[in-house]
Design a protein around this motif. Structure first.
Motif, PDB file in Angstrom:
ATOM      1  N   PRO A   2       0.818  -1.220  -0.007  1.00  0.00           N
ATOM      2  CA  PRO A   2       0.079  -0.007  -0.047  1.00  0.00           C
ATOM      3  C   PRO A   2       0.961   1.255   0.067  1.00  0.00           C
ATOM      4  O   PRO A   2       1.939   1.420   0.783  1.00  0.00           O
ATOM      5  CB  PRO A   2      -0.765  -0.074   1.074  1.00  0.00           C
ATOM      6  N   ASP A   3       0.223   2.087  -0.726  1.00  0.00           N
ATOM      7  CA  ASP A   3       1.183   3.509  -0.678  1.00  0.00           C
ATOM      8  C   ASP A   3       0.329   4.338   0.562  1.00  0.00           C
ATOM      9  O   ASP A   3      -0.735   4.422   0.739  1.00  0.00           O
ATOM     10  CB  ASP A   3       0.526   4.225  -2.122  1.00  0.00           C
ATOM     11  N   ASN A   4       1.357   4.785   1.344  1.00  0.00           N
ATOM     12  CA  ASN A   4       1.128   5.361   2.686  1.00  0.00           C
ATOM     13  C   ASN A   4       0.453   6.594   2.250  1.00  0.00           C
ATOM     14  O   ASN A   4      -0.225   7.048   3.291  1.00  0.00           O
ATOM     15  CB  ASN A   4       2.315   5.673   3.427  1.00  0.00           C
ATOM     16  N   SER A   5       0.369   7.209   1.035  1.00  0.00           N
ATOM     17  CA  SER A   5      -0.612   8.462   0.963  1.00  0.00           C
ATOM     18  C   SER A   5      -1.866   8.035   0.559  1.00  0.00           C
ATOM     19  O   SER A   5      -2.930   9.200   0.497  1.00  0.00           O
ATOM     20  CB  SER A   5       0.150   9.222  -0.286  1.00  0.00           C
ATOM     21  N   ASP A   6      -2.245   6.672   0.269  1.00  0.00           N
ATOM     22  CA  ASP A   6      -3.658   6.251   0.032  1.00  0.00           C
ATOM     23  C   ASP A   6      -4.286   6.016   1.071  1.00  0.00           C
ATOM     24  O   ASP A   6      -4.149   4.791   1.622  1.00  0.00           O
ATOM     25  CB  ASP A   6      -3.529   5.262  -0.965  1.00  0.00           C
ATOM     26  N   LYS A   7      -4.982   6.939   1.898  1.00  0.00           N
ATOM     27  CA  LYS A   7      -5.459   6.860   3.002  1.00  0.00           C
ATOM     28  C   LYS A   7      -6.806   5.691   3.000  1.00  0.00           C
ATOM     29  O   LYS A   7      -7.267   5.192   4.078  1.00  0.00           O
ATOM     30  CB  LYS A   7      -6.202   8.100   3.572  1.00  0.00           C
ATOM     31  N   SER A   8      -7.205   5.566   1.963  1.00  0.00           N
ATOM     32  CA  SER A   8      -8.439   4.603   1.626  1.00  0.00           C
ATOM     33  C   SER A   8      -7.991   3.197   1.073  1.00  0.00           C
ATOM     34  O   SER A   8      -9.131   2.349   0.893  1.00  0.00           O
ATOM     35  CB  SER A   8      -9.667   5.261   0.740  1.00  0.00           C
TER      36      SER A   8
END
Length: 98
Positions: A2-8
């Motif tokens: 997961p991309d840490n900036s992708d909160k959802s």
């Protein structure tokens, strides 16, 4: 991963898991529900991949690279989740350690 900036990211993943859990109430077969979820994931990933090409021939040239990418990602995510379940088995499975 997961991309840490992708909160959802986890919310979307949980929505898929929740759907599979709902299907278990009707079908009661873990293997069949799991197989359907994996097939749906592969079909969606093939479609997402196809969107990046102008032709089937162009896509065919990148086939091995795509297979390697998706298999590597799946393996990394599965390893992380297996380790998480191993380390938290009692908590997740409501079991007592021997």
């Amino acid at each position: 991963m997961p991309d840490n900036s992708d909160k959802s990211f986890y919310d979307r993943a949980d929505a898929h898991i929740n759907l599979s859990n709902e299907q278990l109430r009707e079908f009661e077969n873990l293997g069949k529900v799991s197989a359907s979820m994996m097939f749906g994931t592969t079909r969606f990933n093939a479609w997402v991949s196809a969107r990046g090409f102008k032709s089937g021939a162009e896509m065919a040239q990148a086939r091995e690279e795509m297979l390697n990418y998706f298999c590597e990602q799946y393996r990394m995510m599965l390893e992380d989740n297996l380790d998480d379940h191993i380390n938290n088995f009692s908590k997740y499975m409501n079991a007592t350690s021997a």
